[in-house]
Design an enzyme around this catalytic site. Sequence first.
Site, PDB file in Angstrom:
ATOM      1  CE  LYS A  52     -15.815  16.730  -3.896  1.00  0.00           C
ATOM      2  NZ  LYS A  52     -15.467  17.785  -4.868  1.00  0.00           N
ATOM      3  CD  GLN A  96     -13.312  20.808  -5.496  1.00  0.00           C
ATOM      4  OE1 GLN A  96     -13.464  19.593  -5.587  1.00  0.00           O
ATOM      5  NE2 GLN A  96     -14.282  21.614  -5.103  1.00  0.00           N
ATOM      6  CG  ASP A 119     -17.271  16.872 -10.783  1.00  0.00           C
ATOM      7  OD1 ASP A 119     -17.842  16.727  -9.693  1.00  0.00           O
ATOM      8  OD2 ASP A 119     -16.145  17.388 -10.907  1.00  0.00           O
TER       9      ASP A 119
HETATM   10  N1  GUN Z   1     -16.524  23.009  -6.834  1.00  0.00           N
HETATM   11  C1  GUN Z   1     -17.675  23.158  -6.147  1.00  0.00           C
HETATM   12  N2  GUN Z   1     -18.473  22.084  -6.347  1.00  0.00           N
HETATM   13  C2  GUN Z   1     -17.801  21.260  -7.161  1.00  0.00           C
HETATM   14  C3  GUN Z   1     -18.098  19.983  -7.706  1.00  0.00           C
HETATM   15  O1  GUN Z   1     -19.161  19.391  -7.509  1.00  0.00           O
HETATM   16  N3  GUN Z   1     -17.128  19.434  -8.495  1.00  0.00           N
HETATM   17  C4  GUN Z   1     -15.977  20.063  -8.778  1.00  0.00           C
HETATM   18  N4  GUN Z   1     -15.114  19.456  -9.575  1.00  0.00           N
HETATM   19  N5  GUN Z   1     -15.671  21.245  -8.278  1.00  0.00           N
HETATM   20  C5  GUN Z   1     -16.585  21.835  -7.477  1.00  0.00           C
END
Ligand code: GUN
Length: 293
Positions: A52, A96, A119
């Site tokens: 990211k 995350q 998200d």
């Molecule tokens: N863990 C796995 N996929 C995601 C996601 O899309 N966002 C977040 N914050 N954690 C994750």
Amino acid sequence: MELLDGKVLAKAIKAELKEKIASYKEKGWRAPHLCAILVGEDGASQTYVASKAKDCEELGMDSTVFRFPSGISENDLLAEVEKVNLNTNIDGLIVQMPVPEHINSLNVMMHIDPSKDVDGFHPMNVGMMFKGLDTFLPATPYGIMMMLERYKIETSGKHCVVIGRSDIVGKPMAALLMQNTNPGNCTVTVCHSKTKNLRELCLQADIIVAALGRPEFLKADMVKPGAVVIDVGISRVDANNERGYVIKGDVAFDEVAAKASYITPVPGGVGLMTRIGLLQNTLKAYEWHMGSK
Ligand code: GUN
């Protein structure tokens, strides 16, 4: 069979976003800023957060990663979220997942300022999405909708079977595919671990979204000739190679590809579009924040 190529699409959309960001900077605006909070040392989470940050850099966005030990208390973590909420130089915040078991993930999601919730996990944004209002869409379903749109896949009136009912993929995917939009207007069946006759339901599908997290679950004898097959799976399967594993999707690719009209590869399909979904959401947050100043 035509490949729904996440690599090609992600590259094209990234170029568009990069140009948009450059034009805002030319107006004298600061860069968009995504923040990630990472708790603990989970290997997959570290990889996701690093990718990211790399995406942000490529597009001219700022990114910050705050790392905390797995022993951080829930209250301390919520206080860190609050700091980011109050920081007017940060547009988007992701915590995350998964977080350690002693932390209630719903509390964390509900603590994020909904206007920074890139998200799309905050219940307020989930509700907005279900009502068809303009908000952050969860990145994976959002990425899949972009894929369907850009490849001009006809969805109206089609029967779509979504396998999996998770909060972050299955449920929002079903909501987006059924809404009165293009892409959308599907008749949606959601299948899960208690579903009876899953194979028969899949055989009726014009579009299948496999999002259950079981490697190579969807076989050719479950797919109608000419169906569109979207593979959301990314399981690590033990292998005798340097890394010790290979990434497998939820679809038995070779045999299903021989029957499908369109299919996403793994890797190189939905995963890359998920990253685009997050970048689009961050840009949306930025535009809202800058526009309201
Ligand atoms: N863990 C796995 N996929 C995601 C996601 O899309 N966002 C977040 N914050 N954690 C994750």
